[in-house]
Design a protein around this motif. Sequence first.
Motif, short mmCIF file in Angstrom:
data_model
loop_
_atom_site.label_atom_id
_atom_site.label_comp_id
_atom_site.label_asym_id
_atom_site.label_seq_id
_atom_site.Cartn_x
_atom_site.Cartn_y
_atom_site.Cartn_z
N SER B 33 0.83 -1.19 0.00
CA SER B 33 0.00 0.00 0.00
C SER B 33 0.86 1.24 0.00
CB SER B 33 -0.94 0.00 1.18
OG SER B 33 -0.34 -0.58 2.29
N LYS B 34 0.25 2.27 -0.56
CA LYS B 34 1.05 3.48 -0.72
C LYS B 34 0.82 4.41 0.44
CE LYS B 34 -0.42 1.85 -4.90
NZ LYS B 34 -1.46 0.83 -4.89
N VAL B 35 1.04 3.93 1.63
CA VAL B 35 0.84 4.81 2.78
C VAL B 35 2.19 5.27 3.30
CG1 VAL B 35 -1.36 3.84 3.46
CG2 VAL B 35 0.73 2.84 4.32
N THR B 36 2.14 6.43 3.85
CA THR B 36 3.36 6.98 4.42
C THR B 36 3.12 7.27 5.89
OG1 THR B 36 2.73 9.26 4.05
CG2 THR B 36 3.78 8.10 2.23
N SER B 37 4.12 7.79 6.54
CA SER B 37 3.96 8.09 7.95
C SER B 37 2.94 9.20 8.16
CB SER B 37 5.30 8.49 8.57
OG SER B 37 5.84 9.57 7.83
N ALA B 43 -2.88 5.22 14.38
CA ALA B 43 -2.80 3.79 14.05
C ALA B 43 -1.96 3.06 15.07
CB ALA B 43 -2.20 3.62 12.66
N MET B 44 -2.27 1.78 15.23
CA MET B 44 -1.46 0.96 16.12
C MET B 44 -0.23 0.50 15.36
SD MET B 44 -4.39 -1.31 17.96
CE MET B 44 -3.29 -2.35 18.89
N ALA B 45 0.90 0.53 16.03
CA ALA B 45 2.14 0.15 15.37
C ALA B 45 2.15 -1.34 15.05
CB ALA B 45 3.34 0.52 16.24
N LYS B 46 1.72 -2.13 16.03
CA LYS B 46 1.63 -3.56 15.79
C LYS B 46 0.17 -3.97 15.94
CE LYS B 46 4.14 -6.71 17.74
NZ LYS B 46 4.41 -7.65 16.64
N SER B 139 -8.67 -3.33 -2.66
CA SER B 139 -7.78 -4.48 -2.77
C SER B 139 -6.32 -4.07 -2.69
CB SER B 139 -8.02 -5.23 -4.08
OG SER B 139 -8.01 -4.32 -5.16
N ASP B 140 -6.04 -2.81 -2.91
CA ASP B 140 -4.66 -2.34 -2.81
C ASP B 140 -4.19 -2.17 -1.37
OD1 ASP B 140 -4.48 -0.09 -5.68
OD2 ASP B 140 -4.30 -2.27 -5.48
N TYR B 141 -5.12 -2.19 -0.44
CA TYR B 141 -4.76 -1.85 0.92
C TYR B 141 -5.01 -2.98 1.91
CZ TYR B 141 -4.65 2.70 -1.22
OH TYR B 141 -4.36 3.75 -2.05
N LEU B 142 -5.12 -4.18 1.39
CA LEU B 142 -5.46 -5.29 2.27
C LEU B 142 -4.33 -5.62 3.25
CD1 LEU B 142 -7.37 -7.66 -0.15
CD2 LEU B 142 -8.27 -6.06 1.52
N ASP B 143 -3.12 -5.16 2.96
CA ASP B 143 -2.05 -5.45 3.89
C ASP B 143 -2.25 -4.71 5.21
OD1 ASP B 143 0.42 -3.03 2.97
OD2 ASP B 143 -1.69 -3.11 2.44
N LEU B 144 -3.17 -3.74 5.19
CA LEU B 144 -3.47 -3.05 6.44
C LEU B 144 -4.56 -3.78 7.22
CD1 LEU B 144 -3.62 0.60 5.06
CD2 LEU B 144 -1.75 -0.45 6.30
N MET B 145 -5.08 -4.86 6.65
CA MET B 145 -6.22 -5.53 7.26
C MET B 145 -5.93 -7.00 7.53
SD MET B 145 -9.18 -3.78 4.94
CE MET B 145 -10.47 -4.24 6.03
N PRO B 146 -5.27 -7.29 8.62
CA PRO B 146 -4.85 -8.67 8.90
C PRO B 146 -6.00 -9.65 9.10
CG PRO B 146 -4.34 -7.23 10.75
CD PRO B 146 -4.77 -6.35 9.65
N ASN B 147 -7.08 -9.20 9.75
CA ASN B 147 -8.19 -10.14 9.98
C ASN B 147 -8.87 -10.52 8.68
OD1 ASN B 147 -8.59 -10.64 12.93
ND2 ASN B 147 -8.49 -8.43 12.96
N LYS B 373 -4.97 11.87 7.32
CA LYS B 373 -3.83 11.50 8.15
C LYS B 373 -4.14 10.30 9.02
CE LYS B 373 -4.86 15.53 11.07
NZ LYS B 373 -5.82 14.85 11.91
N ASP B 374 -5.42 9.95 9.13
CA ASP B 374 -5.74 8.78 9.96
C ASP B 374 -6.15 7.59 9.11
OD1 ASP B 374 -8.75 10.56 10.97
OD2 ASP B 374 -8.07 9.88 9.01
N PHE B 375 -5.67 7.53 7.90
CA PHE B 375 -6.11 6.50 6.97
C PHE B 375 -5.78 5.10 7.48
CE2 PHE B 375 -7.42 4.41 3.34
CZ PHE B 375 -6.40 3.65 2.79
N VAL B 376 -4.56 4.89 7.94
CA VAL B 376 -4.17 3.55 8.39
C VAL B 376 -5.04 3.13 9.56
CG1 VAL B 376 -2.31 2.17 9.34
CG2 VAL B 376 -1.83 3.84 7.56
N ALA B 377 -5.27 4.07 10.48
CA ALA B 377 -6.13 3.75 11.62
C ALA B 377 -7.53 3.39 11.13
CB ALA B 377 -6.19 4.94 12.57
#
Lengths: 288, 548, 324
Positions: B33-37, B43-46, B139-147, B373-377
């Motif tokens: 995914s094309k996310v940056t800091s 967002a939770m780090a782990k 579908s591009d961002y599924l790596d942010l969604m472990p469940n 800025k809260d996209f990952v979260a």
Amino acid sequence: MTSRGYRAFQVFNALVLTGVVVVTLYPFATIVAQSFSSEHAITAGHVNVVPRGFNLTTYKKVMSDSAFWTNYRNTVVYTVVATAISMVLTTCYAYVLSKRQLKGRRFLIGIALFTMFFNGGLIPNYVLVTDLGLRNSIWAIVLPNAVSVFNLLVMKAFFESMPDELEEAAAVDGLNTYGILARIVLPLSKAVLATMVLFYAVSFWNSWFSAFLYMDRSNLFPVTVYLRNLIAGATGGADQGTASDTALQIGANIQAVTIVLTVVPILTVYPFIQRYFVSGVMLGAVKG
Amino acid sequence: MNQLSRRGFLSTSAGVAGLALAGCGGGGSGASSKVTSANRTGAMAKYGVGDQFKATVPLSFPIMLLSNANYPYKADWLFWSELTKRTNVTLQPTVIPGSDYNQKRSVMVSAGNAPTLIPKTYHPDEEAYIAGGAILPVSDYLDLMPNFQDKVAKWNLQGDLDQLRESDGKFYLLPGLHQDVWKDYSLAIRTDILQQLGLAVPQTWDDLTTVLRAMKKAYPDRYPFSDRWSTPPQPGANNLLALVGEAHNVWAGWSYQHAQWDASAGKFVYTGATDSYKQVIQYLNTLVSEKLLDPESFTQSDDQARQKFANGQSFVISANAQELVNHYRKDIAKISGATVVKIPVPTGPIGAAKFGSRLENGMMIANKAKDGKDFVALMQFVDWLWYSDDGLMFAKWGVQGTTYNGSVEDGTFKLAPDVTWAGVNPSGSKNLQVDYGFFNGVFAYGGSTKLLNSQFPPEELTFQNVMDGRKALPLPPPAPLNSDDREQATLWQTSLKDYVDQQTLKFILGQRPLSQWDAYVSELKAHNSEQYISLVNQAYQDFKKNHG
Amino acid sequence: MSITRTLDPPPAAEQSRSRPVKPRRLTWRRALRRDWQLYSLAVLPVAFFVLFRYLPMLGNVIAFRRYVPGGSLFGEKWVGLRYFRMFIQDPAFWHIFTNTLILGGVTLVFTFPLPIVLALLLNEVRAAKLKRFVQSVSYLPHFLSIVVVAGLITQLLSVNGAVNQGLRALGHAPIPFLQQPGWFRTIYVSSEAWQGVGWGTILYLAALTTIDHQLYEQARIDGAGRWRQTWHVTLPGIRPTMVTLLILNIGTFMAVGFEKILLIYNPLTYPTADVIPTYLYRVGVMSGSFSYGAAIGLFESVIGLILVVAANRISRRAVGTGLW
């Protein structure tokens, strides 16, 4: 005048009108009966003008919900305000358009008439109302539908058929345009004014789409949206599992109850308006 | 958060980004995914499977909320407060009455005004918004969604997900995930009549014909089977057609799709012209011509069909669990000794198998969210609430100790004694949905079979167990059209569908003899069925080539 | 002599007005000076039209541009007549277009005169209370929601419904009315007439009150019976209303009741029941083809406008009055 032919006609007339009454009253009476009937009687198709299994469940459920009353109050407010504004705009413009000697009159008629055929569609209207900041306010309902071209042109026809001598005489007496309109024309136009008030009021009363589109808070909805949603919930009803008897009863006659609740106020107000155009309130022989 | 509401009229939107449709590769859950800091606020780090998501700073997200009149939106639901407590996220709902949700959603998205989260979207409704760049290619961002990924892997949902992919290989809808194909629709039969005539519950469609014939012999003045669910634009008796179609491995009724996958030939063929479709029509035509099936089944309203069943005029009708319990049983209560049961779906030539997707309605996410800025979260939050076991359980049943006790895993699950829902604990003073806000269709759907079964009464469980035992057939491969083709295809599809629906009814009702089948197939060709299918096959080839 | 005089359309004023003004050309300056009060009354309404009708009309440009939901309001790129070509070349379109014309036309022909007839019949009722009662009851169907009306129709016309029961009593086999395309137009038009006739009389009744009773007196003195009075006094009296309504209805006759048709049609009746909005609904259900719909909408609008202009011209020539 009471020739034999005319008497026969009167009999014929009575028959026809009786037929009209039966054909229009019967289905409506059945709907009213359904609103008071039990679910089983309705689904088995046993309800016909007379309620079967009389109960007030659905009425109680609807009328005990405070949201219902809030929304009902909204409907009344919206209708009154919208009708008032619409009447002012339409009457003024119709009067202007009825003046045949006005330069540019055809152009002004055209401005209105053209909009009967061409409109921008849903999305541009939505964006306009949003950009004007009207969402979630009464103005989103009142303003975009302020003038109905149909009503406008009918009113213009009425004004045109008024004899000019009246206005000329008033002008001679020193009244300006506003005075003529207010003191001469309007009092003599009670029939058409009453009719237009009725048309506008009923149309705003029954409208739900504008409110649905532009209001995002449920306490701003008119009662039509509330009831429409109730119908959808009762007749669509997924993820419900076993429903209670109350829910089933409601599902069976919520449509009928909706009709009764929205029509009854109109029926009660209607006689007051009706006298303006049924018993023949005369124009009055102001001539000469 | 109506950032886009200030758009002036004469400014053009910058939303042309979504026009990148020419098969750029990389569609799939492994895309980085094309996310940056800059997107990681809160967002939770782990964050992984089994973790409780909790935002590191309080966040709020706007959501489009369908308000079901049966449990209208309330701001003070335990659902909201508990959700904020657990996740540190507050949801800001735009309340939309359920009666016209789709329309308002369509207007808001088209006008650029929609909230970030747009749930209750059924595929392929999301397709309309892709070209305008209004929604996120999730579908591009599924790596942010472990469940989500975990469930897809565990339950082998790749094939189902592929059905959602567009011609660029991505999918734009986050669907509800089911462990197994969930079957609810079938037929309901008056079991007392069966008993009276000494008949067994029909197992196959041929059995059903026998049963109906016996019923007709005993009651020659009525049609034993009068069906419902006939709203256009489908042909009519849509459930019946779908069920019979399934038994013949062909799309029909409300499951109708124009392209049927022919595995042996390795390509798509036009459904309405296949032999299996003909067999479905033939079967129903037999029922109608022997006066076993009411011809009005295909056009009458549901109320009329119910009425006939309630009055004992018919003995068989299409059903799902809800209709059975809420309506049919109560409708026939006045007939003494009448009992009704929903039978497991009768089988046909393909035997004890079932067909269907394990995905259901889901969520679109506004495209502009990815720049927030809260996209990952946001993605982690969505992942927890809609796809983690804890989140699914919470949305459905609420808080352990308050609204329920026990667990669904070991079968000890039970609603709390004072909480009522769907007839369970009828004397309870609080309703799970109305008062607490749980089991809300916007949040609670999908999940493991155990979770699904926890909502069924014992009678329905028996049905589910039989249906669970049937083998699930594989789904067709994806063949998504690109947006240019889709415009023309839509027109062809409409005229084809209209023609198929019409002729289907004519054949079934005997208005047209089945001997004219070949003429009908040629007429379909005149309606561009061949051109349409070659478009589909081309899309299939392209997709296979570009995205494997 | 007095009867013939009263037959003329009202504005004797028109003749007396237009002649004196002709010699001096009315420039804008003079017009404004003379009629500024009238123009002032028109300011707000015109502002309304400009803001809430003409401004969004710019959105119609998507008929000529490729529009995608969520993208620019004015479409992505200019495609010219592409969408127009799409529907012109679509044979299915012409069939439903014809259906729309026929359905709208037949509806107009039958539902236009009925309220007039009913209003005239009501006018002949002497007892005021009875008149008001009948009139109040007759408009009730207008308030029934379309869903309920569709339910009533399907119930009435089902194979076991009231109509077929009547047929059976007469020895006739039952007819599945709703499954036969031949019956659809009759069913639709009848239901429109039933729903609209009572409500439609209101306007005519209002118009009837504006007729000067002295004209009736004069007619009676001249020996006219009730029929002649109706023909020579009543009808001309409500002519402005009739003409206005007729022209407006002609202009909008293609706007058939989409929701009602959607609820009572089915694939068997598509040949006669399918009209433009229901067709677009089915097309739209599969994808958001906004531009296509906008193109068709423009096409219908142009037709409507041409019809109104033509109707107005014919009306002015035939009876001397029109919409403008």
